[in-house]
Structures are given as C-alpha cells and as structure tokens.
Write a protein that holds these residues in place. Sequence first.
Motif, PDB file in Angstrom:
ATOM      1  N   SER A  14       0.840  -1.190   0.000  1.00  0.00           N
ATOM      2  CA  SER A  14       0.000   0.000   0.000  1.00  0.00           C
ATOM      3  C   SER A  14       0.878   1.244   0.000  1.00  0.00           C
ATOM      4  N   ARG A  15       0.378   2.295  -0.649  1.00  0.00           N
ATOM      5  CA  ARG A  15       1.121   3.544  -0.675  1.00  0.00           C
ATOM      6  C   ARG A  15       0.985   4.239   0.673  1.00  0.00           C
ATOM      7  N   PRO A  16       2.076   4.809   1.185  1.00  0.00           N
ATOM      8  CA  PRO A  16       1.997   5.491   2.484  1.00  0.00           C
ATOM      9  C   PRO A  16       1.112   6.715   2.405  1.00  0.00           C
ATOM     10  N   GLU A  17       0.373   6.956   3.481  1.00  0.00           N
ATOM     11  CA  GLU A  17      -0.486   8.125   3.538  1.00  0.00           C
ATOM     12  C   GLU A  17       0.342   9.313   4.012  1.00  0.00           C
ATOM     13  N   GLY A  18      -0.060  10.499   3.567  1.00  0.00           N
ATOM     14  CA  GLY A  18       0.657  11.701   3.970  1.00  0.00           C
ATOM     15  C   GLY A  18       0.188  12.879   3.155  1.00  0.00           C
ATOM     16  N   ASP A  19       0.730  14.046   3.461  1.00  0.00           N
ATOM     17  CA  ASP A  19       0.322  15.257   2.774  1.00  0.00           C
ATOM     18  C   ASP A  19       0.955  15.376   1.396  1.00  0.00           C
ATOM     19  N   GLU A  20       2.135  14.769   1.189  1.00  0.00           N
ATOM     20  CA  GLU A  20       2.817  14.897  -0.084  1.00  0.00           C
ATOM     21  C   GLU A  20       2.250  13.925  -1.097  1.00  0.00           C
ATOM     22  N   ILE A  21       2.123  14.381  -2.341  1.00  0.00           N
ATOM     23  CA  ILE A  21       1.616  13.553  -3.429  1.00  0.00           C
ATOM     24  C   ILE A  21       2.780  13.203  -4.336  1.00  0.00           C
ATOM     25  N   GLU A  22       3.051  11.925  -4.487  1.00  0.00           N
ATOM     26  CA  GLU A  22       4.127  11.471  -5.353  1.00  0.00           C
ATOM     27  C   GLU A  22       3.536  10.702  -6.517  1.00  0.00           C
ATOM     28  N   MET A  23       4.069  10.950  -7.712  1.00  0.00           N
ATOM     29  CA  MET A  23       3.613  10.246  -8.900  1.00  0.00           C
ATOM     30  C   MET A  23       4.340   8.912  -8.989  1.00  0.00           C
ATOM     31  N   PRO A  24       3.629   7.769  -8.912  1.00  0.00           N
ATOM     32  CA  PRO A  24       4.298   6.475  -9.009  1.00  0.00           C
ATOM     33  C   PRO A  24       4.810   6.237 -10.418  1.00  0.00           C
ATOM     34  N   GLU A  25       5.759   5.282 -10.546  1.00  0.00           N
ATOM     35  CA  GLU A  25       6.321   4.981 -11.856  1.00  0.00           C
ATOM     36  C   GLU A  25       5.238   4.469 -12.803  1.00  0.00           C
ATOM     37  N   ASN A  26       4.342   3.626 -12.328  1.00  0.00           N
ATOM     38  CA  ASN A  26       3.235   3.129 -13.128  1.00  0.00           C
ATOM     39  C   ASN A  26       1.947   3.484 -12.401  1.00  0.00           C
ATOM     40  N   ASP A  27       1.303   4.565 -12.842  1.00  0.00           N
ATOM     41  CA  ASP A  27       0.135   5.039 -12.112  1.00  0.00           C
ATOM     42  C   ASP A  27      -1.114   4.221 -12.393  1.00  0.00           C
ATOM     43  N   SER A  28      -1.012   3.162 -13.212  1.00  0.00           N
ATOM     44  CA  SER A  28      -2.159   2.286 -13.433  1.00  0.00           C
ATOM     45  C   SER A  28      -2.202   1.142 -12.425  1.00  0.00           C
ATOM     46  N   GLU A  29      -1.119   0.946 -11.665  1.00  0.00           N
ATOM     47  CA  GLU A  29      -1.056  -0.142 -10.695  1.00  0.00           C
ATOM     48  C   GLU A  29      -1.548   0.324  -9.324  1.00  0.00           C
ATOM     49  N   GLU A  30      -2.339  -0.538  -8.690  1.00  0.00           N
ATOM     50  CA  GLU A  30      -2.853  -0.254  -7.358  1.00  0.00           C
ATOM     51  C   GLU A  30      -2.876  -1.554  -6.562  1.00  0.00           C
ATOM     52  N   PRO A  31      -2.794  -1.455  -5.232  1.00  0.00           N
ATOM     53  CA  PRO A  31      -2.953  -2.667  -4.425  1.00  0.00           C
ATOM     54  C   PRO A  31      -4.346  -3.258  -4.608  1.00  0.00           C
ATOM     55  N   LEU A  32      -4.459  -4.559  -4.606  1.00  0.00           N
ATOM     56  CA  LEU A  32      -5.750  -5.228  -4.743  1.00  0.00           C
ATOM     57  C   LEU A  32      -6.630  -4.878  -3.554  1.00  0.00           C
ATOM     58  N   PRO A  33      -7.767  -4.239  -3.774  1.00  0.00           N
ATOM     59  CA  PRO A  33      -8.620  -3.856  -2.641  1.00  0.00           C
ATOM     60  C   PRO A  33      -9.470  -5.030  -2.172  1.00  0.00           C
ATOM     61  N   ASP A  34      -9.925  -4.949  -0.928  1.00  0.00           N
ATOM     62  CA  ASP A  34     -10.873  -5.948  -0.444  1.00  0.00           C
ATOM     63  C   ASP A  34     -12.156  -5.890  -1.259  1.00  0.00           C
ATOM     64  N   THR A  35     -12.594  -4.646  -1.552  1.00  0.00           N
ATOM     65  CA  THR A  35     -13.812  -4.431  -2.330  1.00  0.00           C
ATOM     66  C   THR A  35     -13.532  -3.382  -3.383  1.00  0.00           C
ATOM     67  N   LEU A  36     -13.905  -3.672  -4.625  1.00  0.00           N
ATOM     68  CA  LEU A  36     -13.704  -2.728  -5.722  1.00  0.00           C
ATOM     69  C   LEU A  36     -15.013  -2.011  -6.014  1.00  0.00           C
ATOM     70  N   ASP A  37     -14.995  -0.695  -5.839  1.00  0.00           N
ATOM     71  CA  ASP A  37     -16.173   0.135  -6.092  1.00  0.00           C
ATOM     72  C   ASP A  37     -16.011   0.771  -7.471  1.00  0.00           C
ATOM     73  N   LEU A  38     -16.777   0.290  -8.439  1.00  0.00           N
ATOM     74  CA  LEU A  38     -16.646   0.789  -9.806  1.00  0.00           C
ATOM     75  C   LEU A  38     -17.054   2.250  -9.923  1.00  0.00           C
ATOM     76  N   ALA A  39     -17.993   2.692  -9.097  1.00  0.00           N
ATOM     77  CA  ALA A  39     -18.400   4.096  -9.138  1.00  0.00           C
ATOM     78  C   ALA A  39     -17.238   4.998  -8.730  1.00  0.00           C
ATOM     79  N   ARG A  40     -16.452   4.547  -7.763  1.00  0.00           N
ATOM     80  CA  ARG A  40     -15.288   5.333  -7.348  1.00  0.00           C
ATOM     81  C   ARG A  40     -14.218   5.330  -8.441  1.00  0.00           C
TER      82      ARG A  40
END
Length: 202
Positions: free
Chosen positions: A105-131
């Motif tokens: 998981s990406r660390p939470e904080g005030d700074e916003i960092e652009m990941p190398e591949n912004d299409s990748e995300e940790p697998l969520p417990d529940t995927l909300d398509l509306a979000r």
Amino acid sequence: MANTPEMPKGTVPPLRLDRRAGRDPVAFTLIPEPAERAELAGRLGLSALKKLRFAGQIRPEGARDWRLEAELGATVVQPCVVTLAPVTTRIDSPVLRLYRADMPSRPEGDEIEMPENDSEEPLPDTLDLARVLEEALALALPLYPRAEGAELGEATFAAPGTAPMQDAEVKPFAALARLRDRAEGETGDGPDGETGGSDSGD
C-alpha cells in the motif's frame, strides 16, 4: 467459449475480487442517472455533467491479480478560467487499472508522489466501480478550460533554483490533489487533522 458475465446497466455493486469463484471476467456498463450526475458534478466542481458512461471489463491476470480495461465517455461543462463563461468539453478516454495482490500500500501523507506506473494499485478488499469512474473522470478533466477567444498566458511553476513546469506537466498533480481533497472531505478531516463540519450539501 463461455459468455462473460455482465452487470446490468447502471448497477454498481462492489466487487469482492479476492473471493470470486473461478475468477471469471466481468463486463460492466455504468450510466449514472441525472441525480447521480449532478452530485458527481458538484463534487468535482463542474457546472454540469451532461453525459456519462463507463463501460469495460475486469478480468483475472496471473494467479491473483486483476486487470480493468474500460472506456470513459463524458460531456462536461466548466467555467472558463478567464471569462467564467461555460465551456463544454467532450471526454473520451481509455481507463486501465492493474490491481496487484502483492503490491504494498502507498503510504499516507500530505505529499503527493507520482508512481512509476500510475495504473497499478494494491488489490482492494472491495472494488467500487463508481469510485473508479469518479477518479478516472477527475484525472481526465481539462485543468484550465478556456472559452473560444479567451487568452491566458502560459503559467509556469518552479521553486527557486529548479526548472519551471508548464501547465500540461502540472495537470496530473492537480488532479491527484483534487482527489485527495475530496477524500479529506469524505472523512471530515481538515489539513491539520482536525475534524471539520460538512457544508458540501451532498
């Protein structure tokens, strides 16, 4: 060949990807109702959201990961940054998300960092398509909408001793900040971690 299960239009039940028996692909089509579009327009600071459609497929990738590929279509109205006149923009954008079971998981904080591949995300417990739809639309919005004939000098952004960034380079950071501000509004936490009152009207 087996048919791909498909969700009825407009339904957005959360998906438990880690519990899907057989890991079958799932096709979906989201077409929000006018009231839902109005609420979304308010959250994203739009004057109007005339049309909105989000359609695609979620399918397994590898042993535990999932891949979402979709097309986002929208017609948005925003105030011109120069004259405040309404500016209508048509958005047609591909959306790709890769949900990784073993991605930290990406660390939470005030700074916003652009990941190398912004299409990748940790697998969520529940995927909300509306979000997912809302995040994709926020990233696709014009950052500086301008009415025909309106002129505004190119803005540059730089700290002392660094190379300036142009408007187009700033857009991803501004869109991510817009999503962060929305998330803070949902939790009621202000920038200093204090709980504030809600006056969004949602």
